[in-house]
Design an enzyme around this catalytic site. Structure first.
Site, PDB file in Angstrom:
ATOM      1  N   ALA A  48       0.986  -1.131   0.092  1.00 11.24           N
ATOM      2  CA  ALA A  48       0.083   0.084   0.050  1.00 11.24           C
ATOM      3  C   ALA A  48       0.960   1.079   0.013  1.00 11.24           C
ATOM      4  CB  ALA A  48      -0.796   0.171   1.069  1.00 11.24           C
ATOM      5  N   ASP A  49       0.691   2.244  -0.777  1.00  5.49           N
ATOM      6  CA  ASP A  49       1.328   3.249  -0.853  1.00  5.49           C
ATOM      7  C   ASP A  49       0.754   4.513  -0.112  1.00  5.49           C
ATOM      8  OD1 ASP A  49      -0.791   4.150  -2.387  1.00  5.49           O
ATOM      9  OD2 ASP A  49       0.386   4.271  -4.389  1.00  5.49           O
ATOM     10  N   SER A  50       1.132   5.555   0.034  1.00  7.56           N
ATOM     11  CA  SER A  50       0.657   6.735   0.674  1.00  7.56           C
ATOM     12  C   SER A  50      -0.573   6.808   0.523  1.00  7.56           C
ATOM     13  CB  SER A  50       1.750   7.846   1.039  1.00  7.56           C
ATOM     14  OG  SER A  50       1.976   8.473  -0.330  1.00  7.56           O
ATOM     15  N   ALA A  52      -2.971   5.279  -0.685  1.00 10.21           N
ATOM     16  CA  ALA A  52      -3.980   4.273  -0.294  1.00 10.21           C
ATOM     17  C   ALA A  52      -4.186   4.523   1.179  1.00 10.21           C
ATOM     18  CB  ALA A  52      -3.393   2.781  -0.467  1.00 10.21           C
TER      19      ALA A  52
END
Length: 94
Positions: A48-50, A52
């Site tokens: 999960a990126d920032s 998300a």
């Protein structure tokens, strides 16, 4: 007075908050909810990126507000949310 101004604050227990976080993450990440555990790290395990994480926070705030147990995440606290457990702990502490 309108009924909605007299709504009692509902409390969610830890398993309910965990399930809510897992379901919302699964939806955001297009993953199977059963593959998301409390110990999973957002970046390393769930990829999960920032963005998300920001989406998760917004969805949780909205969902919890609908359940009359509003929780607002402080922007500066987001850097400390590294795992699913961190998110659950944050909600439970509010």
């Amino acid at each position: 007075m309108p009924a909605e101004t007299h709504m009692e604050r509902q409390s969610l227990d830890r398993p309910a908050v965990l399930q809510l976080v897992r379901e919302q993450l699964a939806d955001i990440l297009e993953a199977d909810v059963d593959t998301i555990s409390e110990k999973d790290r957002f970046a390393e395990d769930l990829k999960a990126d920032s963005l998300a994480l920001v989406e998760l926070v917004e969805v949780l705030e909205d969902e919890l507000a609908e359940r009359s147990c509003a929780v607002l995440f402080d922007d500066e606290d987001l850097v400390d949310l590294l795992t699913v457990q961190d998110a659950v702990d944050y909600v439970m502490s509010r």
